[in-house]
Design an enzyme around this catalytic site. Structure first.
Site: not given
Ligand code: GLV
Length: 337
Positions: A240, A269, A288
């Protein structure tokens, strides 16, 4: 019996709809992006189940607008966007989708590591800019070797462990830091050695982050930590954004306290157009997408749907975040079909 109502906050890959439709009336948000807060507040009013994504903020206020809600199923392994204690208080089951994205995410962390080490994105930009004028230059675009180097893994859960297994094939020495120490047989199997965080940062040539975002891990890697790293080291983040102090990272990359980074996750984001990382050549950026394979995203949607259906049938969901909810609302009271 009336079929329970479930809202899905984005279109997903099959076969999740078939799974949900077996037991529920389903509405899928048709937009490309997430529903607005207002749309979501309105939608949840009559819902029994909500299948959401990490872009949806599920807090106490939203839960208050949904008096019938018994399950919030997030299609993600991270669940910091769901206020779990508030859900538990209200007897709402919170579920997630660990496991099915482990390999895809570890592959992607490895991809970022290799891409940063071998300067692939810089090379690609260079050649497309029609700057390649001399055929082969012995001292040009030099990167760092990966084979036989030291990898530091922060967080040795499913994804961190999967990364350690990949590193074995590259003859790497593998260090890890975690607040949970696995048994020594597991350490042996993964080929990893524990180090306190500061020590890991000092020793590793590549540092890869695999922790959940919590109060404890917020800005866990800041200026002090980045200054401990070797000037030849690389930082990879597929966990994260907020685990890393992004301003400090930009400074570290600009002033070359570390060599480069590979970053898939950001504090904000989509990324702020003013984000200083966008100006730097020695960082590989991705939007991401670590779990973005057909296989992983399809499985994540299916598991998220199975979690919803299980709770609505009064059965134990495959991946429950808040087992304490069973004391507030036992499964037979959550049952809607
Ligand atoms: C993606 O970042 C997730 O948490 O699945």
């Amino acid at each position: 019996m009336v079929r329970p109502k479930v809202f899905v906050t984005r279109r997903l890959l099959p076969p999740y709809l078939e799974v949900l439709r077996e037991a529920c009336d389903v509405e899928v948000y048709p937009g490309e992006g997430p529903p607005s807060r207002m749309e979501l507040m309105e939608k949840v009013k009559g819902l029994d189940g909500l299948l959401c994504l990490l872009t949806d903020k599920i807090d106490g206020e939203l839960m208050d607008a949904a008096p019938k809600l018994v399950v919030v199923s997030t299609m993600s392994v991270g669940y910091e966007h769901v206020d779990v204690p508030e859900a538990t208080k209200r007897g709402i089951y919170v579920t997630y989708t660990p496991g099915v994205l482990t390999e895809a995410t570890a592959d992607f962390a490895w991809t970022l590591l290799m891409t940063a080490a071998r300067r692939i994105t810089e090379a690609d930009r260079f050649i497309r800019a029609r700057q390649w004028k001399i055929g082969w230059i012995p001292t040009f675009m030099l990167g760092s070797g990966v084979y036989g180097k030291t990898l530091g893994i922060i967080g040795i859960g499913r994804i961190g462990a999967a990364l350690a297994l990949r590193a074995k094939g590259f003859g790497m020495r593998c260090l890890y830091y975690d607040i949970f120490k696995p048994p020594s047989e597991r350490e042996k199997e993964l080929g990893v050695e524990y180090r306190p965080l500061d020590q890991l940062l000092k020793e590793a040539d590549f540092v890869s982050i695999h922790v959940a975002l919590t109060k404890e891990t917020y800005h866990m890697i800041g200026e002090k930590e980045l200054r401990l790293m070797k000037p030849t080291a690389y930082l990879i983040n597929t966990a994260r954004g907020a685990v890393v102090d992004e301003k400090a990272l930009a400074k570290a990359l600009k002033e070359k306290w570390i060599t480069a980074a590979g970053i898939d996750v950001f504090e904000k984001e989509p990324i702020d157009p003013e984000n200083p990382l966008l100006e730097l050549d020695n960082v590989v950026l991705a939007p991401h997408i670590a779990s973005a394979t057909m296989e992983a995203r399809s499985k994540m949607a299916e598991v998220a749907a199975k979690n919803v259906v299980a709770v609505l049938k009064g059965e134990m969901p495959p991946f429950l975040v808040n087992p304490d909810v069973l004391k507030v609302r036992p499964l037979d009271k959550a049952r809607r079909v």
